[in-house]
Design a protein around this motif. Structure first.
Motif, short mmCIF file in Angstrom:
data_model
loop_
_atom_site.label_atom_id
_atom_site.label_comp_id
_atom_site.label_asym_id
_atom_site.label_seq_id
_atom_site.Cartn_x
_atom_site.Cartn_y
_atom_site.Cartn_z
N PRO A 79 6.96 8.73 -2.16
CA PRO A 79 6.43 8.21 -3.81
C PRO A 79 7.13 6.90 -3.96
N PRO A 80 6.62 6.13 -4.88
CA PRO A 80 6.96 4.73 -5.10
C PRO A 80 8.42 4.61 -5.98
N ASN A 81 8.76 5.49 -6.77
CA ASN A 81 9.96 5.55 -7.56
C ASN A 81 11.09 6.60 -7.28
N SER A 82 11.05 7.67 -6.73
CA SER A 82 11.85 8.42 -6.32
C SER A 82 11.95 8.26 -4.90
N HIS A 83 12.74 9.24 -3.94
CA HIS A 83 13.27 9.06 -2.74
C HIS A 83 11.76 8.91 -1.86
N SER A 84 11.56 7.70 -1.23
CA SER A 84 10.31 7.81 -0.58
C SER A 84 10.45 8.16 0.92
N THR A 85 9.40 8.82 1.10
CA THR A 85 9.53 9.34 2.64
C THR A 85 7.99 8.98 3.40
N HIS A 86 7.35 8.07 2.80
CA HIS A 86 6.26 7.45 3.62
C HIS A 86 5.74 6.02 3.05
N CYS A 87 5.30 5.37 3.78
CA CYS A 87 4.48 4.21 3.30
C CYS A 87 3.32 3.63 3.90
N LEU A 88 2.24 3.33 2.86
CA LEU A 88 1.01 3.17 2.92
C LEU A 88 0.82 1.61 3.30
N VAL A 89 -0.14 1.19 4.15
CA VAL A 89 -0.31 -0.14 4.72
C VAL A 89 -1.70 -0.72 4.67
N GLY A 90 -2.41 -1.51 4.09
CA GLY A 90 -3.56 -2.05 4.28
C GLY A 90 -3.69 -3.22 5.03
N PHE A 91 -4.63 -3.25 6.04
CA PHE A 91 -4.86 -4.30 6.77
C PHE A 91 -6.24 -5.15 6.65
N LYS A 130 -8.40 -1.01 7.58
CA LYS A 130 -7.92 0.23 7.91
C LYS A 130 -6.38 0.58 6.96
N LEU A 131 -6.23 1.81 6.74
CA LEU A 131 -5.19 2.18 5.97
C LEU A 131 -4.33 2.92 6.84
N CYS A 132 -2.96 2.58 7.06
CA CYS A 132 -2.05 3.41 7.69
C CYS A 132 -1.01 4.16 7.04
N ILE A 133 -0.77 5.43 7.14
CA ILE A 133 0.42 6.12 6.74
C ILE A 133 1.45 6.37 7.67
N TYR A 134 2.46 5.71 7.22
CA TYR A 134 3.60 5.71 8.20
C TYR A 134 4.70 6.77 7.87
N LYS A 135 5.48 7.29 8.67
CA LYS A 135 6.31 8.02 8.19
C LYS A 135 7.88 7.13 8.02
N LYS A 136 8.47 7.10 6.99
CA LYS A 136 9.52 6.30 6.72
C LYS A 136 10.62 6.45 7.95
N ARG A 137 10.82 7.58 7.84
CA ARG A 137 12.04 8.11 8.82
C ARG A 137 12.10 7.47 10.06
N ASP A 138 10.93 7.29 10.94
CA ASP A 138 10.93 6.73 12.14
C ASP A 138 9.80 5.52 12.37
N TRP A 139 8.96 5.38 11.24
CA TRP A 139 7.84 4.41 10.95
C TRP A 139 7.12 4.67 12.25
N SER A 140 6.67 5.97 12.29
CA SER A 140 5.60 6.42 13.47
C SER A 140 4.32 6.64 12.49
N VAL A 141 3.22 6.49 13.14
CA VAL A 141 1.95 6.60 12.46
C VAL A 141 1.55 7.87 11.96
N GLN A 142 1.40 8.46 10.91
CA GLN A 142 0.95 9.74 10.55
C GLN A 142 -0.34 9.96 10.48
N HIS A 143 -1.15 8.99 9.86
CA HIS A 143 -2.60 9.02 9.78
C HIS A 143 -3.25 7.50 9.55
N VAL A 144 -4.28 7.33 10.11
CA VAL A 144 -5.06 6.23 10.02
C VAL A 144 -6.27 6.40 9.16
N LEU A 145 -6.50 5.88 7.87
CA LEU A 145 -7.67 6.04 7.07
C LEU A 145 -8.83 5.00 7.56
N ALA A 146 -9.99 5.47 7.12
CA ALA A 146 -11.20 4.59 7.48
C ALA A 146 -11.11 3.15 6.51
#
Length: 461
Positions: free
Chosen positions: A120-132, A136-152
């Motif tokens: 979430p953007p305002n409380s404890h963030s657990t993921h990060c969404l990045v647009g390229f 493509k859109l990538c959902i990263y796990k903030k804990r280890d910055w591994s890619v969780q999902h790749v969106l079309a």
């Protein structure tokens, strides 16, 4: 007057970060005035409230996006993520004065990371969404910055994205495909697609302006976007468009402001203007708006172009322009003018233009500049991100329930739609006549402010 403006943010822990074309990352912290300073003269220039805490080159090439994570400690900013033209993501720690704490290499065929948002953007963030840039859109796990999902994502690249306050939904806009997409981040899939109006048609093919900015309201009930010169604000539950207006030039970024008077949108424009519009369910003929800062009188605004704008609390916003100037300003005066329908200076057009009159002393500024700082000489700011503590002045944390997302055609029960509880006193339209009056009002206020400053200096001498 100045101390009243500063009061809402003096204990906010406000921090501001800005990125430049040459890869420099800079940050400022808001320093509240001491008790002794509060008792003295309220000259804002003597307080130096925005203090530069770091400025260092972190990317090879321009910084395309900055976003600050929500921390597990509500009174502290989380990690800062910078996205560079060098196709890398870098994390930074505020408590180490932005010492780089990590680097994430992006997938080789994804291109440049152009936009980002924590979830979430305002409380404890657990993921990060990045647009390229490849769409493509990538959902990263903030804990280890591994890619969780790749969106079309989008054909032709992602222009902007914004994560819902719940952290469960996200909006993204395309650069060329004319699509606004809603994503379900919990399931990693597309939830809804909406087409924006084409800017033109060439050879029978529609051409779309890039979606340059997306932002949710603090409660997640509304969102705003900009594409080309157009600003659109919609209500999520009904899908109803509450505002759809063209500005005088390209809109680079928009922000939503919420206060006792209602919901407002402010825009950073390419001609150096900063319009403020009331968001309400009304027809375009009675749209209430004002130019808080008037456009530059030239075809190319160049260094005066507003590149970024972000609301930090109530009607207080942070802006950045092409000249590298970061400003903290209060738009409460502009909101008051919109609500009162004040189209001309107090005293009437036929009254004396004496700047020392009692009526002039009561004149309110559309913009109160809390402070402006410049990042070196020739620095060109590309992006900006700000964070401050949450307070009772801001809306409570949104419900965990995911809101519905429907179009006007899908929702026909207009009688059940929410209406903004705002009393319509007067109307200011963004036409030539109203703009001329609004600009005259701001110019009058500026002259009065300079006059008071001169008088103050004379008295002190």
């Amino acid at each position: 007057m100045t101390t009243a403006i500063v009061a809402p943010i003096q204990d906010s822990g406000l921090v501001v970060a800005a990125g430049t074309y040459d890869g420099v990352l800079a940050g400022w912290e808001f320093q509240a005035p001491s008790k002794n300073q509060k008792d003295l003269d309220d000259d804002i220039q003597a307080k130096k409230q925005l203090s530069l805490t770091f400025a260092t080159a972190v990317h090879e090439g321009s910084i395309r996006s900055l976003t600050i994570a929500g921390s597990i400690k509500e009174n502290e900013p989380g990690q800062l993520l910078s996205c560079g033209y060098d196709e890398s993501l870098k994390t930074h720690d505020w408590h180490k004065r932005m010492t780089s704490s990590g680097e994430i290499r992006t997938p080789s065929d994804f291109g440049t990371p152009v936009c980002s948002a924590f979830a979430p953007p305002n409380s404890h963030s657990t993921h990060c969404l990045v647009g390229f840039s490849n769409g493509k859109l990538c959902i990263y796990k903030k804990r280890d910055w591994s890619v969780q999902h790749v969106l079309a994502g989008h054909e032709g690249g992602v222009g902007a994205l914004a994560v819902h306050p719940s952290g469960k939904l996200a909006l993204s806009g395309g650069v060329v495909d004319g699509k606004l997409k809603l994503w379900d981040l919990t399931k990693g899939r597309l939830a809804f697609v909406n087409k924006i109006d084409p800017a033109s048609t060439r050879g029978g093919k529609a051409k779309y302006d890039p979606v340059s900015s997306l932002v949710w309201s603090k409660d997640g009930e509304f969102y705003a976007m900009s594409h080309g010169p157009r600003i659109t604000v919609r209500e999520v539950a009904s899908g109803k468009t509450l505002l759809d207006a063209d500005m005088l030039s390209q809109v680079n970024q928009v922000t939503l402001m919420v206060g006792p008077e209602g919901l407002f949108v402010a825009a950073a424009c390419n001609d150096g203007s900063l319009p403020v519009l009331a968001v309400e369910d009304t027809d375009e003929e009675s749209r209430r708006a004002i130019m808080a800062i008037e456009p530059v009188d030239s075809h190319l605004a160049r260094e005066e172009r507003f590149k970024c704008i972000q609301c930090v609390r109530d009607y207080i916003v942070v802006t950045a322009n092409s000249a590298g100037v970061v400003s903290l300003m209060d738009l409460r005066g502009a909101v008051n003018m919109i609500m009162s329908g004040d189209e001309k200076p107090q005293g009437g057009e036929g009254d004396s233009d004496d700047e020392d009159s009692d009526n002039d002393e009561e004149l309110e500024l559309a913009v109160d500049m809390i402070e402006s700082v410049q990042l070196g000489t020739g620095a060109r700011i590309t992006c900006l991100s700000a964070w401050c503590k949450t307070t009772e002045c801001q809306l409570e944390t949104v419900s965990e329930e995911i809101p519905s997302f429907t179009t006007e055609q899908q929702k026909k029960t207009d009688s059940q739609e929410k209406k903004r509880k705002q009393e319509t006193i007067g109307d200011i339209s963004l036409d030539a006549v109203a703009l001329k009056k609004a600009r005259s009002l701001v110019e009058k206020a500026k002259k009065l402010k300079k006059k008071r400053e001169k008088n103050k200096k004379k008295l002190s001498n």
